[in-house]
Scaffold this active site. Structure first.
Site, PDB file in Angstrom:
ATOM      1  CB  CYS A 111      -1.021   0.017   1.128  1.00 10.08           C
ATOM      2  SG  CYS A 111      -2.369   1.191   0.763  1.00 10.08           S
TER       3      CYS A 111
ATOM      4  CG  ASP B 133      -5.674   2.129   7.577  1.00  9.46           C
ATOM      5  OD1 ASP B 133      -4.921   1.340   6.963  1.00  9.46           O
ATOM      6  OD2 ASP B 133      -6.060   3.216   7.104  1.00  9.46           O
TER       7      ASP B 133
HETATM    8  P1  RI2 Z   1      -0.287   6.416   6.588  1.00 10.67           P
HETATM    9  C1  RI2 Z   1      -4.021   3.634   4.103  1.00 10.67           C
HETATM   10  O1  RI2 Z   1      -5.383   3.459   3.875  1.00 10.67           O
HETATM   11  C2  RI2 Z   1      -3.248   2.336   3.938  1.00 10.67           C
HETATM   12  O2  RI2 Z   1      -3.918   1.213   4.482  1.00 10.67           O
HETATM   13  C3  RI2 Z   1      -1.995   2.697   4.687  1.00 10.67           C
HETATM   14  O3  RI2 Z   1      -1.204   1.567   5.002  1.00 10.67           O
HETATM   15  C4  RI2 Z   1      -2.601   3.349   5.920  1.00 10.67           C
HETATM   16  O4  RI2 Z   1      -3.706   4.114   5.403  1.00 10.67           O
HETATM   17  C5  RI2 Z   1      -1.691   4.201   6.734  1.00 10.67           C
HETATM   18  O5  RI2 Z   1      -1.262   5.311   5.979  1.00 10.67           O
HETATM   19  P2  RI2 Z   1      -6.159   4.077   2.567  1.00 10.67           P
HETATM   20  O6  RI2 Z   1      -6.526   5.499   2.949  1.00 10.67           O
HETATM   21  O7  RI2 Z   1      -1.030   7.146   7.654  1.00 10.67           O
HETATM   22  O8  RI2 Z   1      -5.273   3.989   1.367  1.00 10.67           O
HETATM   23  O9  RI2 Z   1       0.920   5.697   7.126  1.00 10.67           O
HETATM   24  O10 RI2 Z   1      -7.398   3.214   2.441  1.00 10.67           O
HETATM   25  O11 RI2 Z   1       0.035   7.294   5.407  1.00 10.67           O
END
Ligand code: RI2
Length: 329
Positions: free
Chosen positions: A128, A197
């Site tokens: 991700c 998350d």
């Molecule tokens: P940071 C994201 O969710 C991903 O799951 C990623 O690993 C997590 O948030 C943490 O992101 P999405 O918004 O706060 O893409 O470390 O569904 O950037």
């Protein structure tokens, strides 16, 4: 200064134009601050009512990343004990600015702490697009270590495309693979680093769908798995027995509606997150230091520092996808 009004921010979070658990938390804090600054109301009760409505709108946008209700809770605590309208307004604005500031510092600190776990010559796999996980990788590269990265595609929203652009721009040698290729390459990998998350009280990590498969594969191959997560991603209400809601997003993110219509017997399932049990995680790197997942309780109690009464006041979680997905194992 551009005012980020609440409905506009809420819409951007919902559509994932603003995404990533840390970014949505900061965007919500900014929206509440700007809303508080621009609100024209006659007295404190009206201000409180309007701010609570705005907070509810923001929290309802995406259910999984606990950073969002945590940030809203921290900012709204600025209203507590306010004696008048202007006093409440300034209290809330300073809590919002404080949260945004400490969030940015947390991301920087985690990058420095996490980078120390990356050795010269390491090959890192990430899944991700996490600003904190990428922060650790980029910091290791900046401090002169020779590294290489495997980055997954991340179906269905392709967050891996953002990850490879960031890594490319930082000048880091990167291999881009489809999600199902992780097991084919795991023996070339020295360490897995992902974001989160939400982290539950038992140390389970809720992160982008596919993370638990990556973790399982890494454990089988004896590759260490590190999670980079700010303390505001720990979920207080899991102490009182609540589970993290796993967001299930629209089916057309996976299969175009025109095709789905021709397949009446097929149901598309699109959970956006999964749960990695604590035994697959070697370390969680927070801005308060690196901890084994089993110490999640301590972060919730000591670092977030909220009492049970306060946990109960946090926005409730009302729907859970499937069973408890290992959150309480
Ligand atoms: P940071 C994201 O969710 C991903 O799951 C990623 O690993 C997590 O948030 C943490 O992101 P999405 O918004 O706060 O893409 O470390 O569904 O950037």
């Amino acid at each position: 200064m551009k005012l980020m009004f609440v409905p506009e921010t809420a819409e951007k979070i919902k559509s994932m134009e603003i995404r990533g658990a840390g970014r949505i938390a900061r965007a919500a804090a900014e929206a509440l601050r700007d809303h508080a600054l621009s609100l024209k109301v006659k007295d404190l009760p009206a201000f409180r009512e309007e701010m609570e409505r705005a907070a509810g709108l923001l929290v309802a946008t995406r259910p999984t990343a606990v950073s969002l209700p945590n940030a809203v809770h921290i900012v709204m605590a600025g209203l507590g004990g306010a004696t008048g309208l202007e006093n409440a307004r300034s209290g809330l604005v300073s809590r919002a600015d404080g949260f945004i500031d400490s969030s940015r510092h947390a991301v920087e600190k985690i990058a420095r702490f996490g980078a120390r776990h990356i050795r010269d010559g390491d090959v890192i796999l990430t899944h991700c697009n996490s600003e904190v996980a990428l922060g650790c990788i980029i910091e290791a590269h900046r401090s002169g270590r020779e590294i290489e990265v495997f980055a997954t595609e991340v179906r269905p929203r392709n967050q891996g495309h953002i990850t490879i652009r960031t890594l490319n721009d930082a000048g880091i040698k990167t291999n881009f693979i489809v999600d199902s290729a992780v097991r084919s390459f795991i023996h070339d990998v020295d360490i897995v680093i992902v974001g989160a998350d939400a982290v539950t009280v038992n140390g389970a990590v809720v992160n982008k769908i596919g993370t638990s498969q990556v973790a399982h594969t890494a454990a089988e191959a004896r590759v260490n798995m590190i999670v980079a997560a700010e303390t505001y991603k720990f979920a207080p209400r899991t102490i009182i027995g609540e589970l993290i809601t796993i967001e299930e997003r629209p089916p057309d993110e996976v299969l175009p509606a025109a095709i789905a219509r021709t397949l009446p017997c097929v149901t598309v399932r699109n959970p956006a997150f999964d749960v990695t049990p604590p035994e697959y995680i070697d370390l969680i790197v927070t801005e308060a230091g690196a901890i084994p997942p089993q110490m999640a309780y301590v972060i919730i109690r000591e670092y977030l520092g909220w009492g049970i009464e306060e946990f109960q006041k946090l926005p409730a979680i009302n729907h859970t996808f499937g069973q408890d997905n290992g959150q309480t194992e």
